[in-house]
Design a protein around this motif. Structure first.
Motif, PDB file in Angstrom:
ATOM      1  N   LYS A 113       0.841  -1.201   0.000  1.00  0.00           N
ATOM      2  CA  LYS A 113       0.000   0.000   0.000  1.00  0.00           C
ATOM      3  C   LYS A 113       0.878   1.253   0.000  1.00  0.00           C
ATOM      4  N   ALA A 114       1.929   1.250   0.812  1.00  0.00           N
ATOM      5  CA  ALA A 114       2.824   2.406   0.898  1.00  0.00           C
ATOM      6  C   ALA A 114       3.536   2.649  -0.427  1.00  0.00           C
ATOM      7  N   ARG A 115       3.974   1.584  -1.083  1.00  0.00           N
ATOM      8  CA  ARG A 115       4.652   1.739  -2.378  1.00  0.00           C
ATOM      9  C   ARG A 115       3.716   2.336  -3.422  1.00  0.00           C
ATOM     10  N   LYS A 116       2.482   1.829  -3.476  1.00  0.00           N
ATOM     11  CA  LYS A 116       1.510   2.364  -4.445  1.00  0.00           C
ATOM     12  C   LYS A 116       1.202   3.827  -4.147  1.00  0.00           C
ATOM     13  N   MET A 117       1.029   4.142  -2.871  1.00  0.00           N
ATOM     14  CA  MET A 117       0.710   5.509  -2.489  1.00  0.00           C
ATOM     15  C   MET A 117       1.889   6.431  -2.781  1.00  0.00           C
ATOM     16  N   ASN A 118       3.107   5.945  -2.556  1.00  0.00           N
ATOM     17  CA  ASN A 118       4.292   6.746  -2.862  1.00  0.00           C
ATOM     18  C   ASN A 118       4.333   7.130  -4.330  1.00  0.00           C
ATOM     19  N   ILE A 119       4.033   6.198  -5.178  1.00  0.00           N
ATOM     20  CA  ILE A 119       4.022   6.463  -6.618  1.00  0.00           C
ATOM     21  C   ILE A 119       2.969   7.530  -6.940  1.00  0.00           C
ATOM     22  N   ALA A 120       1.792   7.416  -6.349  1.00  0.00           N
ATOM     23  CA  ALA A 120       0.729   8.397  -6.598  1.00  0.00           C
ATOM     24  C   ALA A 120       1.133   9.787  -6.099  1.00  0.00           C
ATOM     25  N   ILE A 121       1.776   9.854  -4.938  1.00  0.00           N
ATOM     26  CA  ILE A 121       2.181  11.153  -4.381  1.00  0.00           C
ATOM     27  C   ILE A 121       3.267  11.787  -5.238  1.00  0.00           C
ATOM     28  N   VAL A 122       4.251  11.012  -5.658  1.00  0.00           N
ATOM     29  CA  VAL A 122       5.311  11.553  -6.511  1.00  0.00           C
ATOM     30  C   VAL A 122       4.708  12.049  -7.824  1.00  0.00           C
ATOM     31  N   ARG A 123       3.748  11.327  -8.370  1.00  0.00           N
ATOM     32  CA  ARG A 123       3.081  11.791  -9.593  1.00  0.00           C
ATOM     33  C   ARG A 123       2.352  13.118  -9.350  1.00  0.00           C
ATOM     34  N   ALA A 124       1.765  13.297  -8.181  1.00  0.00           N
ATOM     35  CA  ALA A 124       1.082  14.560  -7.854  1.00  0.00           C
ATOM     36  C   ALA A 124       2.082  15.712  -7.814  1.00  0.00           C
ATOM     37  N   PHE A 125       3.247  15.477  -7.205  1.00  0.00           N
ATOM     38  CA  PHE A 125       4.284  16.515  -7.183  1.00  0.00           C
ATOM     39  C   PHE A 125       4.744  16.840  -8.604  1.00  0.00           C
ATOM     40  N   ILE A 126       4.928  15.831  -9.420  1.00  0.00           N
ATOM     41  CA  ILE A 126       5.366  16.033 -10.810  1.00  0.00           C
ATOM     42  C   ILE A 126       4.311  16.823 -11.586  1.00  0.00           C
ATOM     43  N   ALA A 127       3.033  16.492 -11.388  1.00  0.00           N
ATOM     44  CA  ALA A 127       1.963  17.211 -12.079  1.00  0.00           C
ATOM     45  C   ALA A 127       1.938  18.679 -11.673  1.00  0.00           C
ATOM     46  N   LEU A 128       2.149  18.972 -10.406  1.00  0.00           N
ATOM     47  CA  LEU A 128       2.196  20.375  -9.960  1.00  0.00           C
ATOM     48  C   LEU A 128       3.359  21.115 -10.603  1.00  0.00           C
ATOM     49  N   ARG A 129       4.519  20.473 -10.652  1.00  0.00           N
ATOM     50  CA  ARG A 129       5.680  21.101 -11.272  1.00  0.00           C
ATOM     51  C   ARG A 129       5.438  21.342 -12.754  1.00  0.00           C
ATOM     52  N   LYS A 130       4.842  20.379 -13.447  1.00  0.00           N
ATOM     53  CA  LYS A 130       4.550  20.520 -14.873  1.00  0.00           C
ATOM     54  C   LYS A 130       3.566  21.661 -15.099  1.00  0.00           C
ATOM     55  N   PHE A 131       2.550  21.755 -14.254  1.00  0.00           N
ATOM     56  CA  PHE A 131       1.565  22.835 -14.363  1.00  0.00           C
ATOM     57  C   PHE A 131       2.251  24.190 -14.216  1.00  0.00           C
ATOM     58  N   ALA A 132       3.149  24.295 -13.239  1.00  0.00           N
ATOM     59  CA  ALA A 132       3.852  25.560 -13.018  1.00  0.00           C
ATOM     60  C   ALA A 132       4.729  25.916 -14.220  1.00  0.00           C
ATOM     61  N   LEU A 133       5.409  24.912 -14.790  1.00  0.00           N
ATOM     62  CA  LEU A 133       6.260  25.166 -15.953  1.00  0.00           C
ATOM     63  C   LEU A 133       5.434  25.540 -17.180  1.00  0.00           C
ATOM     64  N   ASP A 134       4.297  24.868 -17.366  1.00  0.00           N
ATOM     65  CA  ASP A 134       3.438  25.149 -18.513  1.00  0.00           C
ATOM     66  C   ASP A 134       2.868  26.567 -18.455  1.00  0.00           C
ATOM     67  N   HIS A 135       2.680  27.091 -17.272  1.00  0.00           N
ATOM     68  CA  HIS A 135       2.050  28.402 -17.137  1.00  0.00           C
ATOM     69  C   HIS A 135       3.047  29.508 -16.819  1.00  0.00           C
ATOM     70  N   ARG A 136       4.325  29.208 -16.919  1.00  0.00           N
ATOM     71  CA  ARG A 136       5.349  30.230 -16.698  1.00  0.00           C
ATOM     72  C   ARG A 136       5.224  31.346 -17.734  1.00  0.00           C
ATOM     73  N   GLY A 137       4.871  31.000 -18.980  1.00  0.00           N
ATOM     74  CA  GLY A 137       4.714  31.989 -20.047  1.00  0.00           C
ATOM     75  C   GLY A 137       3.641  33.013 -19.714  1.00  0.00           C
ATOM     76  N   ILE A 138       2.573  32.567 -19.092  1.00  0.00           N
ATOM     77  CA  ILE A 138       1.494  33.487 -18.716  1.00  0.00           C
ATOM     78  C   ILE A 138       2.008  34.503 -17.704  1.00  0.00           C
ATOM     79  N   THR A 139       2.808  34.069 -16.769  1.00  0.00           N
ATOM     80  CA  THR A 139       3.378  34.977 -15.772  1.00  0.00           C
ATOM     81  C   THR A 139       4.248  36.031 -16.447  1.00  0.00           C
ATOM     82  N   GLU A 140       5.050  35.613 -17.408  1.00  0.00           N
ATOM     83  CA  GLU A 140       5.908  36.549 -18.132  1.00  0.00           C
ATOM     84  C   GLU A 140       5.070  37.537 -18.935  1.00  0.00           C
ATOM     85  N   GLN A 141       3.992  37.063 -19.556  1.00  0.00           N
ATOM     86  CA  GLN A 141       3.115  37.953 -20.320  1.00  0.00           C
ATOM     87  C   GLN A 141       2.457  38.982 -19.397  1.00  0.00           C
ATOM     88  N   LEU A 142       2.025  38.550 -18.224  1.00  0.00           N
ATOM     89  CA  LEU A 142       1.422  39.485 -17.272  1.00  0.00           C
ATOM     90  C   LEU A 142       2.432  40.539 -16.831  1.00  0.00           C
TER      91      LEU A 142
END
Length: 186
Positions: A113-142
């Motif tokens: 259970k811990a191994r599966k949950m670890n994978i899900a949590i790391v994916r959540a961190f990766i998704a947040l980082r990807k979201f921030a990188l994808d929207h960096r251009g919007i910050t620069e435009q603002l």
């Protein structure tokens, strides 16, 4: 457990994205006390950039965020916050785990259970980082728009000053033209 419910448990503290010990314990389906005992037995695996204890002020800021966040579909977070977690003494402030600390948990908590949950949590961190990188251009435009607006404010101010000067000159000229002539009359 879906990605969004995990992301709702990620906070920013000291410039790091972190998850708190009681949220991780809930995800791993163990008591917070048991979770923290496992961590203390392996404290050498968790340097300060992997895990740290929150200060009272940081904890107060997070509880405000928790009070104002939408409910988590998997747990009733408002009960967690208003219950024992919100009124922790300074000796029992929560531990915060960075992404690297969460990854290190895999070596400490070895259940399937811990191994599966670890994978899900790391994916959540990766998704947040990807979201921030994808929207960096919007910050620069603002930022660019804000700079242009401030430049336009200066230019408009100069235009208004010039118009006021012209109006003052016209008023001064008109005053001299409308006056009654004195002296020799024809």
């Amino acid at each position: 457990m879906n990605l969004i419910s995990i992301q709702q448990r990620i906070f920013e503290v000291r410039g790091h994205k972190v998850m708190l010990d009681f949220d991780l314990a809930a995800l791993y389906e163990v008591e917070t006390k048991v979770f923290n005992q496992s961590i203390k037995r392996n404290v050498d695996n968790f340097p300060d950039d992997f895990m740290f204890r929150l200060t009272s002020q940081e904890w107060d800021e997070i509880t405000i965020q928790l009070d104002h966040s939408p409910g988590d579909p998997d747990t009733n977070r408002s009960q967690i916050v208003t219950g024992s977690q919100k009124h922790r003494s300074s000796a029992f402030l929560p531990y915060a785990f960075t992404e690297h600390g969460v990854t290190m948990l895999a070596s400490v908590l070895k259940s399937p259970k811990a191994r599966k949950m670890n994978i899900a949590i790391v994916r959540a961190f990766i998704a947040l980082r990807k979201f921030a990188l994808d929207h960096r251009g919007i910050t620069e435009q603002l930022r660019d728009l804000q700079q242009k607006i401030s430049e336009h404010d200066v230019q408009l101010s100069q235009i208004y000053d010039a118009i006021e000067n012209l109006l003052d000159q016209k008023a001064e000229e008109k005053k001299w033209q409308d006056r009654e002539r004195i002296g020799f009359k024809k």
